[in-house]
Design an enzyme around this catalytic site. Sequence first.
Site, mmCIF file in Angstrom:
data_model
loop_
_atom_site.group_PDB
_atom_site.id
_atom_site.type_symbol
_atom_site.label_atom_id
_atom_site.label_comp_id
_atom_site.label_asym_id
_atom_site.label_seq_id
_atom_site.Cartn_x
_atom_site.Cartn_y
_atom_site.Cartn_z
ATOM 1 N N TYR A 247 0.834 -1.200 0.000
ATOM 2 C CA TYR A 247 0.000 0.000 0.000
ATOM 3 C C TYR A 247 0.870 1.252 0.000
ATOM 4 C CZ TYR A 247 -3.584 3.315 1.568
ATOM 5 O OH TYR A 247 -4.436 4.387 1.676
ATOM 6 N N ALA B 64 4.011 1.621 -0.929
ATOM 7 C CA ALA B 64 4.751 1.762 -2.187
ATOM 8 C C ALA B 64 3.841 2.235 -3.315
ATOM 9 C CB ALA B 64 5.405 0.435 -2.556
#
Length: 259
Positions: free
Chosen positions: A155, A157
């Site tokens: 999430y 990244a």
Amino acid sequence: MLLDGAVAVVTGAGTGIGREISLRLAADGADVVLTGRSTEAMEEVAELVRSAGRRALPVAMDLRDPASIEAAARAAEAEFGRVDVLVNNSGVGGPSKPMWEIDLEEWEDTFRVNVTGTFLACKAFLPGMVARKSGSVVVVGSVTGKRPLVNRTPYAASKTALIGMVRTLAWEVGAYGIRVNLVSPGGVEGERINWVLEQQAAARNITVEQARADFAEGSPLKRLVDAGDVADTVAYLASSRAAAITGDDINVSAGLAMY
């Protein structure tokens, strides 16, 4: 009215932040194309948009399916003749566990929706804006794209990737009079943050109430964010009052992030 007569597309429009964004845009004068996988939820929002005196078009669309995104763009053009505003709100939370326990499929699905889905929506709706040399794109990211959230690497990244996408896209479409901006909410009250706090509590062996208090403690205002706070910022960025704002990343986090 900030958006009087504008036509806006909102992804993930049936629930949560997307619902509030759709209603805020309608209150500010926009007709709204509501997209998402749950047509039942969108029909309810559509009725609320119409009760505000604006037109609404619910369209089933899955960000994992390029054909459905292209079909939604055609439907919007056929119904309204143009799209002035694209709000890329839809996303998934992804898994909540240490990185080495995450399956490749879980990692790729998070990026498939949050990053590739945003790319595909822009790809489908931007050509009309480019042809008309006007428009506004608003992407809903997260402060997790800028600060750590343990056990949420896919999430985090994916939300960081959206920052680079918005900044570069702003340069690519600026010559056509199109603005592109990102809104980074903090923890927004609702089902998703409740799930996150439950996972954090379990990982740290504390109560959910303690996890919530710890999360809010990072904010100068000592609170989470309401979906309406995010919707107000999106509506502002979509409007001509933000005419000189593009490529920017605006935190709506009660001070949880300040950069």
